[in-house]
Enzyme design. Structure first.
Site, PDB file in Angstrom:
ATOM      1  N   HIS A 154     -55.145  21.794 -46.871  1.00 27.04           N
ATOM      2  CA  HIS A 154     -53.688  21.898 -46.398  1.00 27.04           C
ATOM      3  C   HIS A 154     -54.412  23.892 -46.051  1.00 27.04           C
ATOM      4  CE1 HIS A 154     -50.236  18.941 -46.085  1.00 27.04           C
ATOM      5  NE2 HIS A 154     -51.685  18.325 -46.908  1.00 27.04           N
TER       6      HIS A 154
ATOM      7  N   ASP B  23     -53.913  31.638 -42.303  1.00 30.43           N
ATOM      8  CA  ASP B  23     -53.203  30.509 -42.956  1.00 30.43           C
ATOM      9  C   ASP B  23     -53.612  29.196 -42.911  1.00 30.43           C
ATOM     10  OD1 ASP B  23     -50.932  28.895 -43.722  1.00 30.43           O
ATOM     11  OD2 ASP B  23     -49.524  30.488 -42.766  1.00 30.43           O
TER      12      ASP B  23
HETATM   13  O1  LIG Z   1     -45.510  24.433 -53.710  1.00 29.46           O
HETATM   14  P1  LIG Z   1     -45.762  25.811 -53.770  1.00 29.46           P
HETATM   15  O2  LIG Z   1     -46.884  26.523 -54.719  1.00 29.46           O
HETATM   16  O3  LIG Z   1     -44.237  26.334 -53.895  1.00 29.46           O
HETATM   17  O4  LIG Z   1     -46.335  25.757 -52.317  1.00 29.46           O
HETATM   18  C1  LIG Z   1     -46.072  25.449 -51.097  1.00 29.46           C
HETATM   19  C2  LIG Z   1     -47.481  24.964 -49.851  1.00 29.46           C
HETATM   20  O5  LIG Z   1     -47.343  25.722 -50.051  1.00 29.46           O
HETATM   21  C3  LIG Z   1     -48.808  25.599 -49.059  1.00 29.46           C
HETATM   22  O6  LIG Z   1     -48.821  25.219 -47.300  1.00 29.46           O
HETATM   23  C4  LIG Z   1     -49.948  24.960 -46.319  1.00 29.46           C
HETATM   24  O7  LIG Z   1     -49.592  23.480 -46.410  1.00 29.46           O
HETATM   25  C5  LIG Z   1     -49.282  23.581 -44.974  1.00 29.46           C
HETATM   26  C6  LIG Z   1     -48.598  22.356 -44.420  1.00 29.46           C
HETATM   27  O8  LIG Z   1     -50.050  21.753 -44.377  1.00 29.46           O
HETATM   28  C7  LIG Z   1     -49.956  24.686 -43.868  1.00 29.46           C
HETATM   29  O9  LIG Z   1     -48.777  24.983 -42.881  1.00 29.46           O
HETATM   30  C8  LIG Z   1     -49.658  26.049 -44.819  1.00 29.46           C
HETATM   31  O10 LIG Z   1     -50.401  26.766 -43.519  1.00 29.46           O
HETATM   32  C9  LIG Z   1     -50.538  25.674 -45.931  1.00 29.46           C
HETATM   33  O11 LIG Z   1     -50.198  26.833 -46.481  1.00 29.46           O
HETATM   34  C10 LIG Z   1     -49.794  24.683 -49.845  1.00 29.46           C
HETATM   35  O12 LIG Z   1     -51.049  24.437 -49.336  1.00 29.46           O
HETATM   36  C11 LIG Z   1     -48.877  23.215 -50.048  1.00 29.46           C
HETATM   37  O13 LIG Z   1     -49.729  22.638 -51.318  1.00 29.46           O
HETATM   38  C12 LIG Z   1     -47.504  23.817 -51.136  1.00 29.46           C
HETATM   39  O14 LIG Z   1     -46.591  22.931 -51.334  1.00 29.46           O
HETATM   40  O1  LIG Z   2     -35.689  28.569 -45.781  1.00 33.29           O
HETATM   41  C1  LIG Z   2     -36.826  27.776 -45.644  1.00 33.29           C
HETATM   42  C2  LIG Z   2     -38.577  28.509 -45.328  1.00 33.29           C
HETATM   43  C3  LIG Z   2     -38.995  27.987 -44.984  1.00 33.29           C
HETATM   44  N1  LIG Z   2     -38.791  26.569 -44.878  1.00 33.29           N
HETATM   45  C4  LIG Z   2     -39.614  25.330 -44.868  1.00 33.29           C
HETATM   46  O2  LIG Z   2     -41.013  25.851 -45.353  1.00 33.29           O
HETATM   47  C5  LIG Z   2     -42.421  25.158 -44.217  1.00 33.29           C
HETATM   48  C6  LIG Z   2     -43.122  25.883 -44.526  1.00 33.29           C
HETATM   49  O3  LIG Z   2     -44.504  25.554 -43.482  1.00 33.29           O
HETATM   50  P1  LIG Z   2     -45.272  26.394 -43.683  1.00 33.29           P
HETATM   51  O4  LIG Z   2     -46.774  25.474 -42.982  1.00 33.29           O
HETATM   52  O5  LIG Z   2     -44.751  27.121 -42.557  1.00 33.29           O
HETATM   53  O6  LIG Z   2     -45.737  27.147 -44.474  1.00 33.29           O
HETATM   54  P2  LIG Z   2     -46.020  26.597 -46.357  1.00 33.29           P
HETATM   55  O7  LIG Z   2     -45.016  27.366 -46.810  1.00 33.29           O
HETATM   56  O8  LIG Z   2     -46.256  25.769 -46.530  1.00 33.29           O
HETATM   57  O9  LIG Z   2     -47.538  27.518 -46.321  1.00 33.29           O
HETATM   58  C7  LIG Z   2     -41.490  24.547 -42.461  1.00 33.29           C
HETATM   59  O10 LIG Z   2     -41.248  23.811 -42.773  1.00 33.29           O
HETATM   60  C8  LIG Z   2     -40.345  25.496 -42.474  1.00 33.29           C
HETATM   61  O11 LIG Z   2     -39.109  24.838 -42.245  1.00 33.29           O
HETATM   62  C9  LIG Z   2     -37.591  25.202 -45.391  1.00 33.29           C
HETATM   63  O12 LIG Z   2     -37.061  24.501 -45.456  1.00 33.29           O
HETATM   64  N2  LIG Z   2     -36.446  26.441 -45.685  1.00 33.29           N
END
Ligand SMILES: O=P(O)(O)OC[C@H]1O[C@H](O[C@H]2O[C@H](CO)[C@@H](O)[C@H](O)[C@H]2O)[C@H](O)[C@@H](O)[C@@H]1O
Ligand SMILES: O=c1ccn([C@@H]2O[C@H](COP(=O)(O)OP(=O)(O)O)[C@@H](O)[C@H]2O)c(=O)[nH]1
Length: 479
Positions: free
Chosen positions: A158, A366
């Site tokens: 991701h 990202d």
């Molecule tokens: O599980 P956390 O440590 O709280 O972090 C939340 C997620 O963050 C990252 O998200 C990525 O996946 C998104 C969906 O594909 C993508 O849009 C975003 O650019 C990425 O940063 C992380 O890769 C996930 O494993 C986490 O669950």
């Molecule tokens: O207050 C919040 C902030 C974020 N999100 C969700 O968290 C996801 C963030 O995904 P993104 O790919 O932009 O970034 P990541 O946190 O996975 O790096 C999106 O679906 C947002 O709608 C949410 O539900 N509530």
């Protein structure tokens, strides 16, 4: 249809999803993918236990079966806070200045991957497709192979994949990448990360990339491709039409008393470029004093990975920066930046997105960024807001009709904010309709179907030369 065994670090129980608000994009995407397939979602419960037992907690909610294990404090420290989020995450986001190497982290990472493998093994049946997610679990496939798993297995990353020269700074990088080649399919968010991966396997491992995107390694064939993730468009637009979204829209609109609204929604993560965004907005306020009292930036930033020092640091930096900018530009009845450290359910977010004239999505790096896609989906097509998007987000490769910015340049950010605020309705509508078509068509269902099809081995040789395929590359020269 084969059963799917989805394995990711975190498992989010669907009933809680949306309500919790602080979940990232991975959880959002997988919940919706799993609802379509029989199968099991396996991972860490997010809970800690004094001593690891391997006990599986199985639950069925909203058509999704989850199986979770608890981890002991040392595991969480060394694997999640350590190797995953102090080593791989910063490195994969090009931040070698923040990347920490510690032998214990590496050992903890391997130990937890072993624990994941031992715990999920009894759940895997011979015809199942095994789909592993993200940087927490890169070697899991190879460990499962070592335990006799012959099933088709795929990995989807991701995050970005870093350039070869950065990755080469990771001790034992060859071993990590070699372990990934035990999967049948390796998926990336964009061709950019795919190209970097292909460059690594060619230059560092001396492997040949075939014209059909495959790599032959130790008698096996691995396919690597780009599968850009999308949002659950149907579910999101339903949430956006709810009473909760409507109430959020009205409350935000009335609170700004006719001012323009800029919105940012990001986990509190240094990769999201929040400091640079605030600087860009401050520059806009200084450069355009005539408009300065007419625009409010609402930044929603739920805390994330708070046990990691670099995340504590970014939180402190942002508090200081917000105070400084507000101190300089606020008036008795007006504060330019509303900085909120909590998460919101997505229906409420949808209302806030719709109320905002500008969506500011400016990460420094990202993997994809689903917030950019949600902002587009939430707009009124007859009077849409403008998406300002970092050229370094994976989403920028699809959302080309956004205003693309260099998030490192406060000057460019300020100019782009001005341009977005002044953009005529016709141009806003034209850009939005193109963005919307991409968000609607390349949604999470499309992503899942494409990946599962490749995982099932149904499109081998079919995709060479298509968008997202390694066939786009000049195989010897990909950088
Ligand atoms: O599980 P956390 O440590 O709280 O972090 C939340 C997620 O963050 C990252 O998200 C990525 O996946 C998104 C969906 O594909 C993508 O849009 C975003 O650019 C990425 O940063 C992380 O890769 C996930 O494993 C986490 O669950
Ligand atoms: O207050 C919040 C902030 C974020 N999100 C969700 O968290 C996801 C963030 O995904 P993104 O790919 O932009 O970034 P990541 O946190 O996975 O790096 C999106 O679906 C947002 O709608 C949410 O539900 N509530």
């Amino acid at each position: 249809m084969s059963r799917l065994i989805v394995i990711s670090n975190r498992v989010s129980v669907p009933k809680a999803a949306g309500a919790a608000g602080a979940q990232g994009g991975l959880a959002v995407a997988l919940n919706s993918a799993l609802r379509e397939h029989r199968g099991i979602w396996f991972g860490w419960s997010g809970q800690e236990t004094a001593e690891f037992t391997g006990h599986l907690d199985m639950q069925r909610n909203d058509d999704v079966t989850t199986a979770t294990i608890d981890l002991e404090p040392q595991d969480i420290d060394e694997y999640y806070n350590g190797y995953a989020n102090r080593t791989l995450w910063p490195l994969f986001h090009y931040r070698i200045d923040l990347t920490e190497y510690d032998r214990n982290f590496g050992e903890g990472y391997e130990r937890v991957n072993e624990r994941f493998a031992d715990s999920v093994l009894p759940l895997i049946e011979p015809e199942d497709l095994v789909w592993v997610h993200d940087y927490h679990l890169l070697p899991l496939g190879s460990i499962l192979r070592g335990k006799g798993v012959k099933n088709r297995m795929g990995l989807f990353l991701h995050t970005p994949w870093p350039p070869t020269r950065l990755l080469a700074s990771l001790p034992f990088h060859e071993r990590l990448v070699a372990s990934m080649l035990e999967y049948d399919v390796i998926g990336f968010q964009t061709t950019e990360w795919l190209e970097s991966f292909m460059h690594y396997v060619q230059k560092e491992m001396g492997l040949k990339v075939n014209l059909d995107n495959s790599i032959d390694y130790k008698g096996r064939r691995v396919v690597a491709r780009a599968f850009p993730i999308g949002i659950d468009y149907a579910e999101f637009t339903q949430a956006a039409a709810s009473d909760e979204a409507g109430a959020a829209y009205k409350a935000l609109k009335s609170s700004v008393r006719g001012r323009k609204i800029l919105i940012g929604v990001d986990r509190l993560d240094y990769s999201k470029g929040l400091g640079e965004r605030f600087e860009g907005f401050a520059r806009f306020l200084s450069d355009h004093p005539d408009q300065a009292g007419d625009a409010v930036l609402l930044q929603i930033a739920p805390p994330s990975r708070g046990d990691v020092a670099s995340y504590q640091q970014i939180r402190e930096d942002l508090e200081r920066k917000t105070g400084h900018i507000n101190g300089a530009h606020a008036d008795v009845n007006f504060v330019p930046i509303r900085y909120v450290n909590r998460g919101y359910p997505r229906a409420q977010l949808a209302g806030y997105y719709r109320a905002a004239d500008i969506g500011l999505v400016t990460p420094l790096r990202d993997g994809m960024n689903l917030v950019a896609k949600e902002y587009v989906a939430a707009q009124d097509p007859e009077d849409p807001g403008v998406l300002i998007l970092s050229q370094f987000a994976g989403a920028a490769l699809q959302l080309k009709d956004a205003l693309l910015v260099n998030p490192h340049s406060s000057e460019h950010l300020a100019e782009t904010i001005k341009r977005a605020l002044d953009m005529p309705l016709e141009e806003r509508k034209r850009r939005h309709s193109k963005l919307l078509a991409s968000v609607r068509e390349e949604d999470v269902i499309h992503w899942r179907e494409q990946f599962v099809r490749a995982l099932a081995g149904k499109d081998r040789n079919r995709d060479a030369g298509k968008e997202g395929a390694a066939g786009d590359l000049s195989h010897d020269e990909a950088a």
